[in-house]
Scaffold this motif. Structure first.
Motif, PDB file in Angstrom:
ATOM      1  N   THR A  98       0.858  -1.179   0.000  1.00  0.00           N
ATOM      2  CA  THR A  98       0.000   0.000   0.000  1.00  0.00           C
ATOM      3  C   THR A  98       0.899   1.236   0.000  1.00  0.00           C
ATOM      4  OG1 THR A  98      -0.086   0.197   2.404  1.00  0.00           O
ATOM      5  CG2 THR A  98      -1.782  -1.186   1.378  1.00  0.00           C
ATOM      6  N   VAL A  99       0.322   2.366  -0.338  1.00  0.00           N
ATOM      7  CA  VAL A  99       1.071   3.622  -0.287  1.00  0.00           C
ATOM      8  C   VAL A  99       1.537   3.873   1.145  1.00  0.00           C
ATOM      9  CG1 VAL A  99       0.898   6.132  -0.561  1.00  0.00           C
ATOM     10  CG2 VAL A  99      -0.050   4.620  -2.310  1.00  0.00           C
ATOM     11  N   ALA A 100       0.692   3.579   2.121  1.00  0.00           N
ATOM     12  CA  ALA A 100       1.052   3.785   3.526  1.00  0.00           C
ATOM     13  C   ALA A 100       2.233   2.906   3.928  1.00  0.00           C
ATOM     14  CB  ALA A 100      -0.144   3.509   4.423  1.00  0.00           C
ATOM     15  N   GLU A 101       2.237   1.641   3.515  1.00  0.00           N
ATOM     16  CA  GLU A 101       3.357   0.740   3.822  1.00  0.00           C
ATOM     17  C   GLU A 101       4.645   1.239   3.181  1.00  0.00           C
ATOM     18  OE1 GLU A 101       0.970  -3.515   4.148  1.00  0.00           O
ATOM     19  OE2 GLU A 101       1.632  -2.818   2.185  1.00  0.00           O
ATOM     20  N   LEU A 102       4.531   1.683   1.948  1.00  0.00           N
ATOM     21  CA  LEU A 102       5.700   2.192   1.233  1.00  0.00           C
ATOM     22  C   LEU A 102       6.221   3.473   1.873  1.00  0.00           C
ATOM     23  CD1 LEU A 102       7.662   1.751  -1.041  1.00  0.00           C
ATOM     24  CD2 LEU A 102       5.991   2.722  -2.613  1.00  0.00           C
TER      25      LEU A 102
ATOM     26  N   THR B  67       6.932   0.891 -12.919  1.00  0.00           N
ATOM     27  CA  THR B  67       5.619   0.579 -13.462  1.00  0.00           C
ATOM     28  C   THR B  67       4.733   0.221 -12.283  1.00  0.00           C
ATOM     29  OG1 THR B  67       6.615  -0.312 -15.468  1.00  0.00           O
ATOM     30  CG2 THR B  67       4.337  -0.922 -15.042  1.00  0.00           C
ATOM     31  N   VAL B  68       3.531   0.776 -12.257  1.00  0.00           N
ATOM     32  CA  VAL B  68       2.605   0.520 -11.160  1.00  0.00           C
ATOM     33  C   VAL B  68       1.361  -0.167 -11.705  1.00  0.00           C
ATOM     34  CG1 VAL B  68       1.222   1.559  -9.321  1.00  0.00           C
ATOM     35  CG2 VAL B  68       3.435   2.557  -9.923  1.00  0.00           C
ATOM     36  N   THR B  69       0.969  -1.238 -11.037  1.00  0.00           N
ATOM     37  CA  THR B  69      -0.285  -1.919 -11.335  1.00  0.00           C
ATOM     38  C   THR B  69      -1.246  -1.586 -10.198  1.00  0.00           C
ATOM     39  OG1 THR B  69       0.925  -3.721 -12.394  1.00  0.00           O
ATOM     40  CG2 THR B  69      -1.374  -4.146 -11.802  1.00  0.00           C
ATOM     41  N   PRO B  70      -2.195  -0.679 -10.446  1.00  0.00           N
ATOM     42  CA  PRO B  70      -3.112  -0.282  -9.371  1.00  0.00           C
ATOM     43  C   PRO B  70      -3.922  -1.466  -8.857  1.00  0.00           C
ATOM     44  CG  PRO B  70      -3.283   1.203 -11.244  1.00  0.00           C
ATOM     45  CD  PRO B  70      -2.460   0.029 -11.675  1.00  0.00           C
TER      46      PRO B  70
ATOM     47  N   TYR C 293       4.291  -2.924  -7.809  1.00  0.00           N
ATOM     48  CA  TYR C 293       5.372  -2.062  -8.267  1.00  0.00           C
ATOM     49  C   TYR C 293       6.444  -2.919  -8.927  1.00  0.00           C
ATOM     50  CZ  TYR C 293       3.267   1.303  -5.073  1.00  0.00           C
ATOM     51  OH  TYR C 293       2.392   2.144  -4.431  1.00  0.00           O
ATOM     52  N   THR C 294       6.913  -2.479 -10.090  1.00  0.00           N
ATOM     53  CA  THR C 294       8.008  -3.146 -10.783  1.00  0.00           C
ATOM     54  C   THR C 294       9.041  -2.101 -11.156  1.00  0.00           C
ATOM     55  OG1 THR C 294       6.454  -4.747 -11.719  1.00  0.00           O
ATOM     56  CG2 THR C 294       8.622  -4.611 -12.744  1.00  0.00           C
ATOM     57  N   LEU C 295      10.283  -2.321 -10.723  1.00  0.00           N
ATOM     58  CA  LEU C 295      11.376  -1.414 -11.082  1.00  0.00           C
ATOM     59  C   LEU C 295      11.953  -1.810 -12.430  1.00  0.00           C
ATOM     60  CD1 LEU C 295      13.355  -1.160  -7.715  1.00  0.00           C
ATOM     61  CD2 LEU C 295      11.929   0.598  -8.763  1.00  0.00           C
TER      62      LEU C 295
END
Length: 91
Positions: free
Chosen positions: A39-43, A68-71, A80-82
């Motif tokens: 989650t955005v909060a975890e990140l 790249t973000v897969t919502p 998330y993929t770097l």
């Protein structure tokens, strides 16, 4: 594997400031398949940034072509993929 991904990220990312912190946080969480689901909060906690700073860093890294973000890849968590520059392997 995370240590190798983190080394590649540190050596090859063009990100700066909060965006670089986010790259490193993701690099340490990357799984063997090259993805990270958070989650955005975890990140935000992992990268030591505010949630708003994570959102700004996400936009910056997408613009740089490094993320790249897969919502909602898993419930309320994003995937998330770097993608690192300079011929580095995809993380």
């Amino acid at each position: 594997m995370a240590t190798g991904v983190a080394k590649l990220a540190w050596e090859n990312s063009r990100a700066k400031n909060g965006s670089l912190l986010m790259v490193m946080a993701l690099a340490f969480e990357i799984e063997s398949g090259g993805n990270c689901i958070m989650t955005v909060a975890e990140l935000a906690v992992k990268a030591r940034l505010s949630e708003r700073a994570v959102q700004a860093a996400t936009a910056d890294l997408i613009r740089l072509g490094e993320l790249t973000v897969t919502p909602r890849a898993e419930g309320h968590r994003n995937g998330y993929t770097l993608s690192l520059p300079s011929g580095a392997e995809s993380a």
